[in-house]
Design a protein around this motif. Structure first.
Motif, PDB file in Angstrom:
ATOM      1  N   UNK A  33       0.847  -1.194   0.000  1.00 56.28           N
ATOM      2  CA  UNK A  33       0.000   0.000   0.000  1.00 56.28           C
ATOM      3  C   UNK A  33       0.878   1.238   0.000  1.00 56.28           C
ATOM      4  N   UNK A  34       0.504   2.198  -0.797  1.00 54.52           N
ATOM      5  CA  UNK A  34       1.107   3.534  -0.736  1.00 54.52           C
ATOM      6  C   UNK A  34      -0.017   4.532  -0.475  1.00 54.52           C
ATOM      7  N   UNK A  35       0.328   5.637   0.124  1.00 55.50           N
ATOM      8  CA  UNK A  35      -0.731   6.578   0.426  1.00 55.50           C
ATOM      9  C   UNK A  35      -0.225   7.895   0.958  1.00 55.50           C
ATOM     10  N   UNK A  36      -1.189   8.715   1.351  1.00 55.92           N
ATOM     11  CA  UNK A  36      -0.907  10.047   1.869  1.00 55.92           C
ATOM     12  C   UNK A  36      -1.700  10.298   3.142  1.00 55.92           C
ATOM     13  N   UNK A  37      -1.012  10.835   4.124  1.00 53.15           N
ATOM     14  CA  UNK A  37      -1.623  11.351   5.340  1.00 53.15           C
ATOM     15  C   UNK A  37      -1.357  12.850   5.368  1.00 53.15           C
ATOM     16  N   UNK A  38      -2.092  13.546   6.212  1.00 53.79           N
ATOM     17  CA  UNK A  38      -1.817  14.965   6.412  1.00 53.79           C
ATOM     18  C   UNK A  38      -2.045  15.328   7.865  1.00 53.79           C
ATOM     19  N   UNK A  39      -1.362  16.385   8.270  1.00 54.98           N
ATOM     20  CA  UNK A  39      -1.510  16.879   9.633  1.00 54.98           C
ATOM     21  C   UNK A  39      -1.470  18.396   9.621  1.00 54.98           C
ATOM     22  N   UNK A  40      -2.561  18.986  10.060  1.00 55.12           N
ATOM     23  CA  UNK A  40      -2.647  20.441  10.191  1.00 55.12           C
ATOM     24  C   UNK A  40      -2.212  20.833  11.601  1.00 55.12           C
ATOM     25  N   UNK A  41      -1.803  22.080  11.799  1.00 56.01           N
ATOM     26  CA  UNK A  41      -1.366  22.529  13.127  1.00 56.01           C
ATOM     27  C   UNK A  41      -2.448  22.295  14.171  1.00 56.01           C
ATOM     28  N   UNK A  42      -2.080  21.652  15.270  1.00 60.24           N
ATOM     29  CA  UNK A  42      -3.011  21.421  16.355  1.00 60.24           C
ATOM     30  C   UNK A  42      -3.992  20.293  16.136  1.00 60.24           C
TER      31      UNK A  42
END
Length: 124
Positions: A33-42
């Protein structure tokens, strides 16, 4: 060891588009599996999209219909085409790759590798 290098982040206006790329290198025979996560401030890190080696995709509800994930298995590369971007898409985007590892005696596990992240900023 496996290394993941992301590219393509940047600053874009609301409604604009960006394309992220992530290339995996190192001791790789295959990637499940390949993929993308994201994290915004807080905020907590969240899954954006994932794609299996066979091409099955899954998306977060918040990006469904706007983002498209794809991959080039021969190049061990995953892409994220992001259209109709919104300010709430502003985050650091991280690439992941689940690489199988043979334990012997018919057992296999997947090791998850993470990229260092690329910043996407959507201005209003």
């Amino acid at each position: 060891q496996v290394q993941l290098v992301e590219s393509g982040g940047g600053l874009v206006q609301t409604g604009g588009s960006l394309r992220l790329s992530c290339a995996a290198s190192g001791s790789i025979f295959s990637i499940n599996v390949m993929g993308w996560y994201r994290q915004a401030p807080g905020k907590q890190r969240e899954l954006v999209a994932r794609i299996t080696s066979g091409g099955t995709t899954n998306y977060a509800e918040s990006v469904e219909g706007r983002f498209t994930i794809s991959r080039d298995n021969a190049a061990n590369t995953v892409y994220l085409q992001m259209n109709s971007l919104k300010p709430e898409d502003t985050s650091v985007y991280y690439c992941i790759a689940d690489v199988p590892r043979d334990l012997g005696v018919g057992l296999q596990v997947s090791d998850r590798y993470w990229g260092k992240g690329t910043l996407v900023t959507v201005s209003s």
